[in-house]
Structure formats: C-alpha cells, structure tokens
Design a protein around this motif. Structure first.
Motif, PDB file in Angstrom:
ATOM      1  N   ALA A  25       5.784  -7.808  -7.100  1.00 19.78           N
ATOM      2  CA  ALA A  25       6.093  -9.195  -7.022  1.00 19.78           C
ATOM      3  C   ALA A  25       7.643  -9.575  -7.121  1.00 19.78           C
ATOM      4  N   TRP A  26       8.324 -10.558  -6.460  1.00 22.56           N
ATOM      5  CA  TRP A  26       9.447 -10.697  -6.200  1.00 22.56           C
ATOM      6  C   TRP A  26       9.910 -12.272  -6.748  1.00 22.56           C
ATOM      7  N   PHE A  27      10.736 -12.586  -7.595  1.00 24.47           N
ATOM      8  CA  PHE A  27      10.940 -13.934  -8.116  1.00 24.47           C
ATOM      9  C   PHE A  27      12.494 -14.378  -7.753  1.00 24.47           C
ATOM     10  N   GLY A  28      13.117 -13.380  -7.292  1.00 24.75           N
ATOM     11  CA  GLY A  28      14.540 -13.678  -7.280  1.00 24.75           C
ATOM     12  C   GLY A  28      15.558 -12.468  -7.030  1.00 24.75           C
ATOM     13  N   PRO A  29      16.595 -12.574  -6.586  1.00 24.46           N
ATOM     14  CA  PRO A  29      17.502 -11.533  -6.367  1.00 24.46           C
ATOM     15  C   PRO A  29      17.362 -10.586  -7.683  1.00 24.46           C
ATOM     16  N   GLY A  30      17.063  -9.359  -7.491  1.00 17.13           N
ATOM     17  CA  GLY A  30      16.846  -8.418  -8.710  1.00 17.13           C
ATOM     18  C   GLY A  30      15.913  -8.587  -9.549  1.00 17.13           C
ATOM     19  N   LEU A  31      15.029  -9.608  -9.439  1.00 18.15           N
ATOM     20  CA  LEU A  31      13.785  -9.844 -10.218  1.00 18.15           C
ATOM     21  C   LEU A  31      12.352  -9.511  -9.461  1.00 18.15           C
ATOM     22  N   LEU A  32      12.176  -8.159 -10.001  1.00 22.20           N
ATOM     23  CA  LEU A  32      10.735  -7.725  -9.280  1.00 22.20           C
ATOM     24  C   LEU A  32      10.094  -7.143 -10.513  1.00 22.20           C
ATOM     25  N   LYS A  33       8.646  -7.176 -10.228  1.00 24.49           N
ATOM     26  CA  LYS A  33       7.877  -6.689 -11.267  1.00 24.49           C
ATOM     27  C   LYS A  33       6.795  -6.063 -10.678  1.00 24.49           C
ATOM     28  N   VAL A  34       5.892  -5.221 -11.107  1.00 27.68           N
ATOM     29  CA  VAL A  34       4.693  -4.403 -10.849  1.00 27.68           C
ATOM     30  C   VAL A  34       3.683  -4.897 -11.595  1.00 27.68           C
ATOM     31  N   GLY A  35       2.348  -5.178 -11.109  1.00 30.24           N
ATOM     32  CA  GLY A  35       1.278  -5.741 -11.984  1.00 30.24           C
ATOM     33  C   GLY A  35       0.007  -5.587 -11.185  1.00 30.24           C
ATOM     34  N   ILE A  36      -1.142  -5.711 -12.172  1.00 27.39           N
ATOM     35  CA  ILE A  36      -2.487  -5.653 -11.546  1.00 27.39           C
ATOM     36  C   ILE A  36      -3.351  -6.920 -11.584  1.00 27.39           C
ATOM     37  N   THR A  37      -4.173  -7.132 -10.704  1.00 20.98           N
ATOM     38  CA  THR A  37      -5.156  -8.281 -10.729  1.00 20.98           C
ATOM     39  C   THR A  37      -6.269  -7.790 -10.182  1.00 20.98           C
ATOM     40  N   GLY A  38      -7.322  -8.612 -10.495  1.00 17.77           N
ATOM     41  CA  GLY A  38      -8.822  -8.365  -9.778  1.00 17.77           C
ATOM     42  C   GLY A  38      -8.840  -8.515  -8.536  1.00 17.77           C
ATOM     43  N   GLU A  39      -9.277  -7.780  -7.539  1.00 16.03           N
ATOM     44  CA  GLU A  39      -9.482  -7.854  -6.083  1.00 16.03           C
ATOM     45  C   GLU A  39     -10.217  -9.334  -5.856  1.00 16.03           C
ATOM     46  N   GLU A  40     -11.208  -9.435  -6.604  1.00 17.92           N
ATOM     47  CA  GLU A  40     -11.806 -10.803  -6.140  1.00 17.92           C
ATOM     48  C   GLU A  40     -11.105 -12.259  -6.467  1.00 17.92           C
ATOM     49  N   ARG A  41      -9.727 -12.047  -7.046  1.00 22.41           N
ATOM     50  CA  ARG A  41      -9.171 -13.090  -7.400  1.00 22.41           C
ATOM     51  C   ARG A  41      -8.136 -13.273  -6.392  1.00 22.41           C
ATOM     52  N   GLY A  42      -8.172 -12.534  -5.234  1.00 19.54           N
ATOM     53  CA  GLY A  42      -6.973 -12.809  -4.112  1.00 19.54           C
ATOM     54  C   GLY A  42      -5.622 -12.705  -4.802  1.00 19.54           C
ATOM     55  N   SER A  43      -4.848 -13.750  -4.212  1.00 22.27           N
ATOM     56  CA  SER A  43      -3.418 -14.150  -4.443  1.00 22.27           C
ATOM     57  C   SER A  43      -3.468 -15.124  -5.723  1.00 22.27           C
ATOM     58  N   ALA A  44      -4.279 -15.339  -6.393  1.00 24.67           N
ATOM     59  CA  ALA A  44      -4.123 -16.323  -7.219  1.00 24.67           C
ATOM     60  C   ALA A  44      -3.334 -16.257  -8.221  1.00 24.67           C
ATOM     61  N   ARG A  45      -3.302 -14.771  -8.797  1.00 22.15           N
ATOM     62  CA  ARG A  45      -2.642 -14.255  -9.984  1.00 22.15           C
ATOM     63  C   ARG A  45      -1.092 -14.495  -9.546  1.00 22.15           C
ATOM     64  N   LEU A  46      -0.673 -14.274  -8.388  1.00 16.09           N
ATOM     65  CA  LEU A  46       0.621 -14.152  -8.024  1.00 16.09           C
ATOM     66  C   LEU A  46       1.207 -15.697  -7.888  1.00 16.09           C
ATOM     67  N   LEU A  47       0.377 -16.850  -7.482  1.00 17.75           N
ATOM     68  CA  LEU A  47       0.728 -18.153  -7.489  1.00 17.75           C
ATOM     69  C   LEU A  47       0.827 -18.739  -8.937  1.00 17.75           C
ATOM     70  N   GLU A  48       0.118 -18.138  -9.852  1.00 18.15           N
ATOM     71  CA  GLU A  48       0.073 -18.441 -10.960  1.00 18.15           C
ATOM     72  C   GLU A  48       1.201 -18.131 -11.799  1.00 18.15           C
ATOM     73  N   GLN A  49       1.918 -16.981 -11.611  1.00 18.10           N
ATOM     74  CA  GLN A  49       2.987 -16.436 -11.880  1.00 18.10           C
ATOM     75  C   GLN A  49       4.285 -17.032 -11.254  1.00 18.10           C
ATOM     76  N   GLY A  50       4.180 -17.576 -10.232  1.00 15.60           N
ATOM     77  CA  GLY A  50       5.432 -18.063  -9.665  1.00 15.60           C
ATOM     78  C   GLY A  50       6.226 -17.159  -8.744  1.00 15.60           C
ATOM     79  N   ALA A  51       5.531 -15.996  -8.369  1.00 17.21           N
ATOM     80  CA  ALA A  51       6.098 -15.221  -7.447  1.00 17.21           C
ATOM     81  C   ALA A  51       6.250 -15.903  -6.181  1.00 17.21           C
ATOM     82  N   VAL A  52       7.556 -15.618  -5.628  1.00 15.41           N
ATOM     83  CA  VAL A  52       7.961 -16.326  -4.688  1.00 15.41           C
ATOM     84  C   VAL A  52       7.572 -15.419  -3.541  1.00 15.41           C
ATOM     85  N   CYS A  53       7.628 -14.028  -3.515  1.00 16.29           N
ATOM     86  CA  CYS A  53       7.145 -13.213  -2.509  1.00 16.29           C
ATOM     87  C   CYS A  53       6.454 -12.091  -3.242  1.00 16.29           C
ATOM     88  N   PHE A  54       5.466 -11.440  -2.551  1.00 16.44           N
ATOM     89  CA  PHE A  54       4.714 -10.434  -3.221  1.00 16.44           C
ATOM     90  C   PHE A  54       4.073  -9.361  -1.923  1.00 16.44           C
TER      91      PHE A  54
END
Length: 291
Positions: free
Chosen positions: A99-128
C-alpha cells in the motif's frame, strides 16, 4: 430531549463512505454533504466492548482514544485478531498487499481474501497492489520477508498519512510508480513460501474514491469530542477513518470518526465547531507535518 444515537464507525461500501449507527441505521456520505452533530450535554464516553459484545461494566474511556475500549475489552478484541497471530490454523486464504499513502510512505500488510479491498479503503491507502495469496502463516512469513529484506514497514502512522494527503502527485501514473517499483523488488527476492501464489502488479488508485483531487490543506484536526460540543461543516473528502470537513469559517479540519464511537450524539445545535481542535503548525500548503 432530542433522540441520541451511537455511532459504530465509518465503513466503506461500493458507493463510498458510510457512517454506521447502533441498530443498523446508515448515513451515506457524499461530497458537499453537511456533516453536523453534537455530543449530549453531560454525556460520558463509554467502552464499545469487544467482538460484538458490550462492555460488562460500561467503563468510561478517554475522549482521545481512537479505540474507545477499556483495557480489558481491548485485550479481548486483540486476542482474537489476525494481528495477534492467535489464528495460526485459520483455513481461510489471505492476501499480501503493498500500500502507498504518499511519497516514501509504503507498507506491506495482509488481509482476508474474502474482504477484497475493504482493508485498504479502511486504512486510507491511496494506491495498492496485491503481492500474493495463500494460507495465513505463509502470508505472514512473506510480510516478514519484506520487512527484513527491504525494510518495508507494516504500519504507517495516520499523522504521516494526513500530512501528505493534500499534496499528492496529480496523475495516477505518478502515484502508482513507487508501488510498482516495490512490487518488482519484492518478486526478485528469494525465500518466498511455496504455498503463497504470487500476484502480478496491478495497482489500484483510490484518489478519486477518496475525493483527493484539489483537496485543500487542512488547518487542524479534532483532537477529541467533549460533552456539549458540536462539529459542523461540509464534507470535501474522506480517506480511511478520516473526514475532511470545510467549516463555516472557511478552514478545513480533519475528523477521525473513530473519536465518535462511545458517545451519545444528537443533532447539532450550532453551525460552529465547538470541540477541541489541534491547529497544525505549518501554514496551509506547507505541511511539513501535522499534529
């Protein structure tokens, strides 16, 4: 006396952000919509409980807590989470994401497959982009591999996310460039678990979903809600749990909706923001850091 409501938090649907209230009522949030509520006079913020169960002692919790849980309920809630590594035998498939939140702000994470991209929206990930899919422990080992080999964190503080949200690159190509580069570095690493199926780099951009185009720099944030206080303004953007609200005075403030849980909320009796606001030190447009 006005009817009081309790907020269960912000959720992201296919149509955008939605505030959920105890009892199942939902309030869809659209750009330009007035966001206005007050906190009941004499009210006390109480623990929201854990795992769908109410707090047995209805403990009071601090106004600045984003979890709105007492120590015991927070412990119980975390004990049954994926983050606590207490579900090693979970048979469900999990996805590893970048996930990317802005220049230089990247992270790695895991989420349940059944949740789709919900976790990324909840975290405010600008791109993933997805990195791979497999059993929980294989996903966890891949996450740890990237942290050890590439120095990729598994958490980005919300303070850092908010600091860059109004000054992101204008084009999707610019916003997804760093995440594509990180994906390429990750797939070249040795030591991937055999049970993790790699995924191609297919970046997803949420800038439009969050309403970030032309977002004005925020001048402050709601630091906590207080009994008798109110929040009022027009919604200009939302990302993760945050609402960016244009107030009557012309400034934009950030409201972390996690601060709303545990309070009894009523219709706003004021057009003003009358809760504590932490002003950002940098002038608008020069956000070297918030809070």
């Amino acid at each position: 006396m006005a009817q009081a409501w309790k907020c269960s938090g912000l959720r992201w649907s296919a149509d955008g952000p939605v505030l959920v209230w105890d009892g199942g009522r939902r309030s869809a949030l659209t750009w330009g919509k007035r966001v206005a509520f007050g906190v009941a006079e004499g009210g006390v913020r109480t623990c929201v409980g854990a795992r769908g169960h109410g707090c047995p002692v209805r403990a009071a919790v601090p106004g600045r807590s984003t979890g709105a849980r007492c120590e015991e309920c927070a412990r119980l809630d975390r004990a049954h989470s994926v983050a606590a590594d207490s579900l090693a035998d979970d048979p469900r498939p999990y996805r590893v994401y970048l996930a990317w939140f802005g220049p230089g702000l990247l992270k790695v994470g895991i989420t349940g497959e059944e949740r789709g991209s919900a976790r990324l929206l909840e975290q405010g990930a600008v791109c993933f982009t997805w990195l791979g899919t497999g059993p929980l422990m294989a996903a966890r080992r891949t996450e740890e591999l990237l942290r050890a080999a590439l120095g990729v964190p598994d958490r980005i503080p919300y303070t850092a996310k908010r600091a860059v949200r109004a000054a992101l690159p204008e084009t999707e190509a610019e916003r997804t460039a760093e995440i594509a580069e990180l994906h390429a570095c990750a797939v070249r690493l040795g030591g991937w678990p055999e049970s993790l199926e790699p995924a191609p780099c297919q970046p997803v951009d949420h800038a439009g979903v969050f309403g970030l185009a032309g977002l004005p720099a925020a001048t402050g944030e709601v630091s906590e809600l207080v009994a008798g206080g109110a929040v009022s303004g027009r919604l200009v953007a939302a990302a993760g749990p945050d609402l960016h609200v244009l107030t009557e005075g012309g400034g934009t403030v950030v409201l972390d909706t996690r601060l709303m849980t545990g309070w009894e909320l009523v219709p706003a009796g004021s057009e003003q923001v009358t809760v504590p606001i932490r002003q950002f030190k940098a002038p608008p447009g020069v956000q070297s850091g918030l809070f």
